[in-house]
Design a protein around this motif. Structure first.
Motif, PDB file in Angstrom:
ATOM      1  N   TRP A 258       0.888  -1.175   0.000  1.00 22.04           N
ATOM      2  CA  TRP A 258       0.000   0.000   0.000  1.00 22.04           C
ATOM      3  C   TRP A 258       0.917   1.214   0.000  1.00 22.04           C
ATOM      4  O   TRP A 258       1.458   1.588   1.025  1.00 22.04           O
ATOM      5  CB  TRP A 258      -0.901  -0.046   1.223  1.00 22.04           C
ATOM      6  CG  TRP A 258      -1.929   1.047   1.267  1.00 22.04           C
ATOM      7  CD1 TRP A 258      -2.330   1.868   0.263  1.00 22.04           C
ATOM      8  CD2 TRP A 258      -2.714   1.403   2.413  1.00 22.04           C
ATOM      9  NE1 TRP A 258      -3.308   2.718   0.698  1.00 22.04           N
ATOM     10  CE2 TRP A 258      -3.564   2.457   2.000  1.00 22.04           C
ATOM     11  CE3 TRP A 258      -2.790   0.931   3.724  1.00 22.04           C
ATOM     12  CZ2 TRP A 258      -4.463   3.049   2.881  1.00 22.04           C
ATOM     13  CZ3 TRP A 258      -3.685   1.529   4.597  1.00 22.04           C
ATOM     14  CH2 TRP A 258      -4.520   2.574   4.179  1.00 22.04           C
ATOM     15  N   ARG A 259       1.127   1.766  -1.197  1.00 19.80           N
ATOM     16  CA  ARG A 259       2.125   2.825  -1.342  1.00 19.80           C
ATOM     17  C   ARG A 259       1.680   4.120  -0.673  1.00 19.80           C
ATOM     18  O   ARG A 259       0.498   4.333  -0.419  1.00 19.80           O
ATOM     19  CB  ARG A 259       2.356   3.106  -2.837  1.00 19.80           C
ATOM     20  CG  ARG A 259       3.234   2.082  -3.513  1.00 19.80           C
ATOM     21  CD  ARG A 259       3.715   2.538  -4.889  1.00 19.80           C
ATOM     22  NE  ARG A 259       2.783   3.355  -5.622  1.00 19.80           N
ATOM     23  CZ  ARG A 259       2.560   3.252  -6.945  1.00 19.80           C
ATOM     24  NH1 ARG A 259       3.205   2.361  -7.676  1.00 19.80           N
ATOM     25  NH2 ARG A 259       1.708   4.046  -7.548  1.00 19.80           N
ATOM     26  N   ASP A 260       2.667   5.002  -0.460  1.00 19.56           N
ATOM     27  CA  ASP A 260       2.362   6.277   0.187  1.00 19.56           C
ATOM     28  C   ASP A 260       1.421   7.136  -0.654  1.00 19.56           C
ATOM     29  O   ASP A 260       0.722   7.993  -0.133  1.00 19.56           O
ATOM     30  CB  ASP A 260       3.658   7.051   0.475  1.00 19.56           C
ATOM     31  CG  ASP A 260       4.461   6.363   1.576  1.00 19.56           C
ATOM     32  OD1 ASP A 260       3.863   5.591   2.357  1.00 19.56           O
ATOM     33  OD2 ASP A 260       5.697   6.568   1.637  1.00 19.56           O
ATOM     34  N   ASP A 261       1.413   6.893  -1.986  1.00 22.89           N
ATOM     35  CA  ASP A 261       0.469   7.656  -2.823  1.00 22.89           C
ATOM     36  C   ASP A 261      -0.924   7.030  -2.807  1.00 22.89           C
ATOM     37  O   ASP A 261      -1.774   7.391  -3.619  1.00 22.89           O
ATOM     38  CB  ASP A 261       0.999   7.785  -4.257  1.00 22.89           C
ATOM     39  CG  ASP A 261       1.026   6.443  -4.990  1.00 22.89           C
ATOM     40  OD1 ASP A 261       0.663   5.403  -4.371  1.00 22.89           O
ATOM     41  OD2 ASP A 261       1.405   6.422  -6.173  1.00 22.89           O
ATOM     42  N   ASP A 262      -1.142   6.086  -1.891  1.00 24.66           N
ATOM     43  CA  ASP A 262      -2.451   5.457  -1.649  1.00 24.66           C
ATOM     44  C   ASP A 262      -2.784   4.329  -2.639  1.00 24.66           C
ATOM     45  O   ASP A 262      -3.804   3.664  -2.492  1.00 24.66           O
ATOM     46  CB  ASP A 262      -3.583   6.507  -1.644  1.00 24.66           C
ATOM     47  CG  ASP A 262      -4.783   6.070  -0.820  1.00 24.66           C
ATOM     48  OD1 ASP A 262      -4.633   5.168   0.019  1.00 24.66           O
ATOM     49  OD2 ASP A 262      -5.879   6.625  -1.044  1.00 24.66           O
ATOM     50  N   HIS A 263      -1.924   4.114  -3.647  1.00 24.08           N
ATOM     51  CA  HIS A 263      -2.205   3.012  -4.579  1.00 24.08           C
ATOM     52  C   HIS A 263      -1.784   1.676  -3.957  1.00 24.08           C
ATOM     53  O   HIS A 263      -0.794   1.598  -3.233  1.00 24.08           O
ATOM     54  CB  HIS A 263      -1.466   3.222  -5.905  1.00 24.08           C
ATOM     55  CG  HIS A 263      -2.129   4.236  -6.776  1.00 24.08           C
ATOM     56  ND1 HIS A 263      -2.618   3.945  -8.018  1.00 24.08           N
ATOM     57  CD2 HIS A 263      -2.401   5.543  -6.551  1.00 24.08           C
ATOM     58  CE1 HIS A 263      -3.170   5.025  -8.550  1.00 24.08           C
ATOM     59  NE2 HIS A 263      -3.036   6.017  -7.676  1.00 24.08           N
ATOM     60  N   VAL A 264      -2.535   0.645  -4.288  1.00 20.63           N
ATOM     61  CA  VAL A 264      -2.281  -0.692  -3.749  1.00 20.63           C
ATOM     62  C   VAL A 264      -1.728  -1.566  -4.882  1.00 20.63           C
ATOM     63  O   VAL A 264      -2.376  -1.728  -5.924  1.00 20.63           O
ATOM     64  CB  VAL A 264      -3.575  -1.308  -3.185  1.00 20.63           C
ATOM     65  CG1 VAL A 264      -3.311  -2.689  -2.603  1.00 20.63           C
ATOM     66  CG2 VAL A 264      -4.179  -0.394  -2.125  1.00 20.63           C
ATOM     67  N   ILE A 265      -0.517  -2.081  -4.671  1.00 17.10           N
ATOM     68  CA  ILE A 265       0.159  -2.849  -5.725  1.00 17.10           C
ATOM     69  C   ILE A 265       0.183  -4.329  -5.329  1.00 17.10           C
ATOM     70  O   ILE A 265       0.729  -4.701  -4.286  1.00 17.10           O
ATOM     71  CB  ILE A 265       1.610  -2.364  -5.932  1.00 17.10           C
ATOM     72  CG1 ILE A 265       1.676  -0.828  -6.026  1.00 17.10           C
ATOM     73  CG2 ILE A 265       2.233  -3.042  -7.154  1.00 17.10           C
ATOM     74  CD1 ILE A 265       0.915  -0.209  -7.166  1.00 17.10           C
ATOM     75  N   LEU A 266      -0.390  -5.144  -6.175  1.00 11.84           N
ATOM     76  CA  LEU A 266      -0.477  -6.595  -5.944  1.00 11.84           C
ATOM     77  C   LEU A 266       0.534  -7.292  -6.853  1.00 11.84           C
ATOM     78  O   LEU A 266       0.542  -7.054  -8.070  1.00 11.84           O
ATOM     79  CB  LEU A 266      -1.886  -7.064  -6.297  1.00 11.84           C
ATOM     80  CG  LEU A 266      -2.133  -8.573  -6.318  1.00 11.84           C
ATOM     81  CD1 LEU A 266      -2.160  -9.136  -4.899  1.00 11.84           C
ATOM     82  CD2 LEU A 266      -3.464  -8.882  -7.023  1.00 11.84           C
ATOM     83  N   THR A 267       1.386  -8.146  -6.285  1.00 13.79           N
ATOM     84  CA  THR A 267       2.401  -8.830  -7.102  1.00 13.79           C
ATOM     85  C   THR A 267       2.328 -10.337  -6.879  1.00 13.79           C
ATOM     86  O   THR A 267       2.187 -10.799  -5.739  1.00 13.79           O
ATOM     87  CB  THR A 267       3.813  -8.318  -6.754  1.00 13.79           C
ATOM     88  OG1 THR A 267       3.852  -6.903  -6.976  1.00 13.79           O
ATOM     89  CG2 THR A 267       4.890  -8.983  -7.621  1.00 13.79           C
ATOM     90  N   GLY A 268       2.441 -11.073  -7.968  1.00 15.81           N
ATOM     91  CA  GLY A 268       2.431 -12.528  -7.877  1.00 15.81           C
ATOM     92  C   GLY A 268       2.590 -13.134  -9.259  1.00 15.81           C
ATOM     93  O   GLY A 268       2.767 -12.419 -10.248  1.00 15.81           O
ATOM     94  N   PRO A 269       2.516 -14.455  -9.345  1.00 18.77           N
ATOM     95  CA  PRO A 269       2.695 -15.130 -10.632  1.00 18.77           C
ATOM     96  C   PRO A 269       1.373 -15.366 -11.363  1.00 18.77           C
ATOM     97  O   PRO A 269       0.296 -15.129 -10.820  1.00 18.77           O
ATOM     98  CB  PRO A 269       3.301 -16.470 -10.201  1.00 18.77           C
ATOM     99  CG  PRO A 269       2.639 -16.743  -8.879  1.00 18.77           C
ATOM    100  CD  PRO A 269       2.403 -15.391  -8.231  1.00 18.77           C
ATOM    101  N   ALA A 270       1.488 -15.866 -12.593  1.00 18.25           N
ATOM    102  CA  ALA A 270       0.325 -16.338 -13.351  1.00 18.25           C
ATOM    103  C   ALA A 270       0.774 -17.574 -14.123  1.00 18.25           C
ATOM    104  O   ALA A 270       1.951 -17.697 -14.464  1.00 18.25           O
ATOM    105  CB  ALA A 270      -0.166 -15.255 -14.313  1.00 18.25           C
TER     106      ALA A 270
END
Ligand SMILES: N[C@H](CCC[C@H](N)C(=O)O)C(=O)O
Length: 293
Positions: A258-270
């Protein structure tokens, strides 16, 4: 098949996804097609991610999301990673800007093959989630199931990641709760006029938690990306965790920042499983002959 659209059966840490190529077509994947594909064990899925031509300048594609009960979803983090992997394989591009019903969404594939999706900003207002009654503080709302004096699950945090989520914090092993029994009741609880995705979360350290999710419109899944985002945000909001969290779902691990600019970044595989083509009206489908099992 006349008029058939290509699709890829994929998964995002076990979240079962069909990526449908609807580019160049005016119609949507129908709810009937979704129900038919989900009824066949070979194509059973949690979400269909239908890639359509862009509607808005500055975006590459419009992505329409359907749950396995034929309903629409506004967000699907694991499915977006599958979309990115499919398009990266086709185009050689690694950075994409998509549009969904919930707005603009950026995503990129990293060198190691993992994919990050910018899931946008969480929303916490009771009307935004939405809830049926006013709660000024959605870090913890009054809602419980089980005996009144000894509730099994209670006081969830609620968050919108474009779609509605309730996070129930638990101390015991997440597998000791009968989510298959409580999930349907909570998904359809009168508190949630648009239903809700229901997650139980056990915080294991300031930067890790274990989650299980009952998804609105899809039931128990092995992972739910937007629920992982909602749980991480709710963990940080309630000071249970920091803003970078590793989440272990039944199907594997995801990281959320949950970045300081309020955006939520989800990381993982596919992961790609097989390809085929299907009729977007009926769901009749066939596997590509050159496609691996
Ligand atoms: N599996 C998805 C979420 C689907 C959400 C859907 N069940 C709804 O909100 O109706 C994910 O990875 O984010």
């Amino acid at each position: 098949m006349a008029g058939a659209a290509p699709f890829a059966k994929m998964n995002g840490i076990g979240n079962e996804i069909i990526v449908a190529d609807m580019r160049g077509r005016a119609e949507r994947v129908s709810a009937a097609a979704a129900l038919a594909l989900n009824a066949d064990p070979a194509t059973r899925f949690d979400q269909i991610m239908a890639i359509h031509d862009a509607r808005t300048p500055g975006t590459a594609y419009f992505v329409d999301i359907l749950n396995s009960d034929g309903s629409s979803a506004q967000a699907c983090g694991n499915g977006m990673r599958c979309v990115v992997q499919a398009l990266a394989a086709e185009t050689g591009e690694t950075v994409f800007t998509f549009e969904t019903v919930a707005g603009i969404l950026n995503a990129k594939q990293h060198q190691d093959g993992s994919i990050s999706v910018d899931m946008g900003m969480p929303r916490f207002g009771w009307q935004e989630i939405p809830l049926a009654e006013e709660f000024r503080d959605t870090r913890m709302i009054e809602l419980q199931i089980g005996p009144i004096d000894a509730p099994v699950l209670h006081s969830p945090s609620v968050v919108s990641m474009g779609n509605p989520h309730a996070i129930f914090w638990v101390d015991r092993d997440v597998w000791s709760y009968e989510l298959e029994r409580f999930g349907p009741m909570l998904e359809n609880h009168p508190m949630f006029p648009e239903r809700a995705n229901i997650t139980i979360a056990q915080v294991t350290s300031p930067d890790s938690m274990i989650i299980r999710t009952w998804e609105r419109g899809a039931g128990l899944t092995r992972a739910c990306g937007s629920a992982a985002c909602a749980a991480a945000v709710a963990g940080a909001r309630t000071k249970r965790t920091g803003r970078s969290v590793e989440l272990t779902a039944p199907g594997g691990k995801l990281t959320v920042e949950w970045r300081d600019d309020d955006h939520v970044i989800l990381t993982g595989p596919a992961e790609w499983e097989f390809s085929g083509s299907f009729d977007p009206a009926t769901g009749t489908w066939a596997r590509d002959t050159e496609s691996a099992a």
